[in-house]
Scaffold this motif. Structure first.
Motif, mmCIF file in Angstrom:
data_model
loop_
_atom_site.group_PDB
_atom_site.id
_atom_site.type_symbol
_atom_site.label_atom_id
_atom_site.label_comp_id
_atom_site.label_asym_id
_atom_site.label_seq_id
_atom_site.Cartn_x
_atom_site.Cartn_y
_atom_site.Cartn_z
ATOM 1 N N ILE A 44 4.378 0.343 4.737
ATOM 2 C CA ILE A 44 4.040 -0.089 3.185
ATOM 3 C C ILE A 44 3.840 1.022 2.731
ATOM 4 O O ILE A 44 4.505 1.251 1.399
ATOM 5 C CB ILE A 44 3.104 -1.061 3.195
ATOM 6 C CG1 ILE A 44 3.786 -2.619 3.830
ATOM 7 C CG2 ILE A 44 3.019 -1.437 1.598
ATOM 8 C CD1 ILE A 44 2.924 -3.606 3.630
ATOM 9 N N ARG A 47 7.211 3.156 2.378
ATOM 10 C CA ARG A 47 8.426 2.661 1.744
ATOM 11 C C ARG A 47 8.245 2.384 0.575
ATOM 12 O O ARG A 47 9.098 2.079 -0.257
ATOM 13 C CB ARG A 47 8.980 1.194 2.903
ATOM 14 C CG ARG A 47 9.566 1.755 4.136
ATOM 15 C CD ARG A 47 10.687 2.588 4.246
ATOM 16 N NE ARG A 47 11.168 2.524 5.452
ATOM 17 C CZ ARG A 47 11.124 3.724 6.276
ATOM 18 N NH1 ARG A 47 10.275 4.789 5.887
ATOM 19 N NH2 ARG A 47 11.417 3.737 7.671
ATOM 20 N N VAL A 48 7.004 1.913 0.249
ATOM 21 C CA VAL A 48 6.789 1.285 -1.166
ATOM 22 C C VAL A 48 5.845 2.319 -2.067
ATOM 23 O O VAL A 48 6.243 2.384 -3.014
ATOM 24 C CB VAL A 48 6.383 -0.330 -0.899
ATOM 25 C CG1 VAL A 48 6.004 -0.883 -2.223
ATOM 26 C CG2 VAL A 48 7.063 -1.169 0.064
ATOM 27 N N PRO A 66 11.376 1.051 -4.762
ATOM 28 C CA PRO A 66 11.807 -0.193 -4.671
ATOM 29 C C PRO A 66 11.240 -1.115 -5.774
ATOM 30 O O PRO A 66 10.424 -0.914 -6.483
ATOM 31 C CB PRO A 66 10.956 -0.470 -3.530
ATOM 32 C CG PRO A 66 9.734 0.375 -3.633
ATOM 33 C CD PRO A 66 10.281 1.520 -3.747
ATOM 34 N N SER A 68 12.010 -4.774 -5.208
ATOM 35 C CA SER A 68 11.475 -5.897 -4.555
ATOM 36 C C SER A 68 11.649 -5.806 -3.254
ATOM 37 O O SER A 68 12.340 -5.340 -2.720
ATOM 38 C CB SER A 68 12.480 -7.122 -5.030
ATOM 39 O OG SER A 68 13.886 -6.724 -4.868
ATOM 40 N N ILE A 69 10.543 -6.614 -2.727
ATOM 41 C CA ILE A 69 10.479 -6.342 -1.234
ATOM 42 C C ILE A 69 9.950 -8.201 -0.669
ATOM 43 O O ILE A 69 9.517 -8.690 -1.477
ATOM 44 C CB ILE A 69 9.410 -5.485 -0.666
ATOM 45 C CG1 ILE A 69 7.941 -5.954 -0.931
ATOM 46 C CG2 ILE A 69 9.536 -3.941 -1.017
ATOM 47 C CD1 ILE A 69 6.545 -5.095 -0.346
ATOM 48 N N VAL A 171 7.141 -9.150 -5.137
ATOM 49 C CA VAL A 171 6.839 -9.289 -3.598
ATOM 50 C C VAL A 171 6.874 -10.823 -3.435
ATOM 51 O O VAL A 171 6.487 -11.533 -3.938
ATOM 52 C CB VAL A 171 5.372 -8.679 -3.466
ATOM 53 C CG1 VAL A 171 5.396 -8.716 -1.822
ATOM 54 C CG2 VAL A 171 5.640 -7.375 -3.913
ATOM 55 N N PHE A 190 16.651 -7.577 -2.393
ATOM 56 C CA PHE A 190 15.544 -6.827 -1.822
ATOM 57 C C PHE A 190 15.771 -5.780 -1.117
ATOM 58 O O PHE A 190 16.612 -5.545 -0.405
ATOM 59 C CB PHE A 190 15.170 -8.158 -0.801
ATOM 60 C CG PHE A 190 14.293 -9.255 -1.509
ATOM 61 C CD1 PHE A 190 12.897 -9.128 -1.763
ATOM 62 C CD2 PHE A 190 14.939 -10.132 -1.788
ATOM 63 C CE1 PHE A 190 12.441 -10.230 -2.542
ATOM 64 C CE2 PHE A 190 14.390 -11.340 -2.453
ATOM 65 C CZ PHE A 190 13.097 -11.206 -2.772
ATOM 66 N N ASP A 191 14.845 -4.697 -1.632
ATOM 67 C CA ASP A 191 14.801 -3.488 -0.735
ATOM 68 C C ASP A 191 14.327 -3.301 0.642
ATOM 69 O O ASP A 191 15.195 -2.831 1.474
ATOM 70 C CB ASP A 191 14.107 -2.309 -1.617
ATOM 71 C CG ASP A 191 14.824 -2.379 -3.154
ATOM 72 O OD1 ASP A 191 15.861 -1.825 -3.110
ATOM 73 O OD2 ASP A 191 14.015 -2.642 -3.978
ATOM 74 N N TYR A 192 13.620 -4.046 0.885
ATOM 75 C CA TYR A 192 12.903 -4.098 2.296
ATOM 76 C C TYR A 192 12.538 -5.532 2.590
ATOM 77 O O TYR A 192 12.067 -6.200 1.800
ATOM 78 C CB TYR A 192 11.748 -3.072 2.363
ATOM 79 C CG TYR A 192 12.323 -1.584 2.119
ATOM 80 C CD1 TYR A 192 12.966 -0.813 2.881
ATOM 81 C CD2 TYR A 192 11.598 -1.232 1.074
ATOM 82 C CE1 TYR A 192 13.208 0.112 2.618
ATOM 83 C CE2 TYR A 192 11.842 0.285 0.612
ATOM 84 C CZ TYR A 192 12.673 0.885 1.315
ATOM 85 O OH TYR A 192 13.099 2.123 1.164
ATOM 86 N N ILE A 194 9.919 -6.938 5.442
ATOM 87 C CA ILE A 194 9.051 -5.957 6.232
ATOM 88 C C ILE A 194 8.364 -7.140 7.016
ATOM 89 O O ILE A 194 7.721 -8.388 6.643
ATOM 90 C CB ILE A 194 8.155 -5.359 5.501
ATOM 91 C CG1 ILE A 194 8.957 -4.190 4.640
ATOM 92 C CG2 ILE A 194 6.736 -4.796 6.263
ATOM 93 C CD1 ILE A 194 7.927 -3.474 3.481
ATOM 94 N N CYS A 300 13.515 -2.057 7.373
ATOM 95 C CA CYS A 300 12.530 -1.421 6.617
ATOM 96 C C CYS A 300 13.210 0.052 6.686
ATOM 97 O O CYS A 300 12.266 0.934 6.374
ATOM 98 C CB CYS A 300 11.385 -1.482 7.791
ATOM 99 S SG CYS A 300 10.869 -3.101 8.134
#
Length: 300
Positions: A44, A47-48, A66, A68-69, A171, A190-192, A194, A300
């Motif tokens: 996290i 990536r975020v 990002p 949105s995840i 999120v 959504f970008d990721y 996780i 991810c």
């Protein structure tokens, strides 16, 4: 997170709007309080958090922060604490969308659209939607009367608009990622994706240390080993059962003329006995399903 590090007044129009949405200001130390789970926290962070914290460096490398995840994992594995936090030293606004609260307004799709319109009035915000499968389940054709087909469609339209502006992060969390509509999970929305698993050894050790008050006579390592697959709530329940046992023993000691009190505090044996009486939320079958979901869905 750096987007939220600007100091803002805790009153005024924005604060009132945040309260109406069910949001709140986040304490600055929540992220540091998430013990253990080093691999998940590191993921996290990289990536975020870091892309949000270094916008100028992002631009030089062509990295887009990002917008949105989604987090997914077995039931009770504590997904909400992970996203709903600010980096140490930061202050931010968080709006937590209560699906049941929106449903009380009657038309869920319209209520969702209205909520996102109000969220758009905030300059910077982190929106957290837990159990998102309630409003974005797999759509079936033809649409079933009274189903959530229209609600899923509405959310699919709202997310791209939310992503267009800077200084905001959506999120979503679920313990049933396979029940979400495939279009909902696609890149661009959504970008990721996780995965967040059950508490690891370090996380369980921190939880047990908190409930045992750090007493040296309690073998925390034994409790950690005996509580694999236990969620934070499961551990809390086991600690409560052990404490009740200790409390009742203390009362019996007083009644038996053993002075003002017996041995204070639950022992290692009390906690281990409580663990044998508690059923963990997460089963081996759920762990297998989670592993399959990681293979099928994690991004991810």
């Amino acid at each position: 997170m750096a987007y939220f590090e600007k100091v803002e007044p805790h009153d005024g129009p924005a604060a009132g709007l945040l309260e109406n949405l069910g949001g709140r200001f986040l304490p600055a130390d929540l992220w540091a309080k998430v013990a253990g789970m080093a691999a998940e926290k590191d993921l996290i962070e990289r990536r975020v958090v870091l892309p949000l914290a270094e916008p100028e460096r992002d631009a030089r490398h062509g990295v887009r922060p990002p917008r949105s995840i989604a987090l997914f994992g077995p039931p009770g594995t504590g997904r909400p604490p992970s996203p709903g936090v600010s980096r140490p030293g930061s202050a931010g606004r968080s709006s937590s969308c209560s699906i049941s609260r929106l449903a009380d307004e009657g038309n869920l799709a319209a209520a969702l659209r209205s909520a996102f319109a109000r969220i758009a009035e905030l300059e910077r915000v982190l929106v957290f939607i837990d159990e998102v499968e309630e409003i974005a389940p797999v759509r079936h054709e033809p649409a079933q009367p009274g189903g959530l087909h229209g609600v899923t469609n509405e959310l699919l339209k709202l997310i791209p608009g939310f992503r267009e502006r800077d200084e905001r992060l959506l999120v979503c969390a679920t313990n049933s990622i396979r029940s979400l509509d495939p279009a909902f999970l696609r890149p661009g929305r959504f970008d990721y994706l996780i995965p967040i698993g059950t508490p690891d050894w370090a996380a369980r050790s921190a939880i047990w240390s908190r409930y045992t008050d750090g007493r040296a006579e309690v073998d925390v390592a034994a409790l950690v080993a005996a509580s694999e697959l236990f969620t934070p709530a499961d551990i809390e329940h086991a600690a409560r059962v052990a404490a009740q046992t200790s409390f009742e023993r203390d009362l019996e000691a007083i009644g038996g003329g053993a002075g003002t009190h017996g041995r204070l505090g639950a022992s290692t044996d009390d906690y281990l006995a409580a663990l044998t009486r508690c059923r963990p939320t997460v089963t081996p079958a759920m762990v297998d399903e989670f592993s399959a979901d990681i293979t099928a869905h994690a991004r991810c």
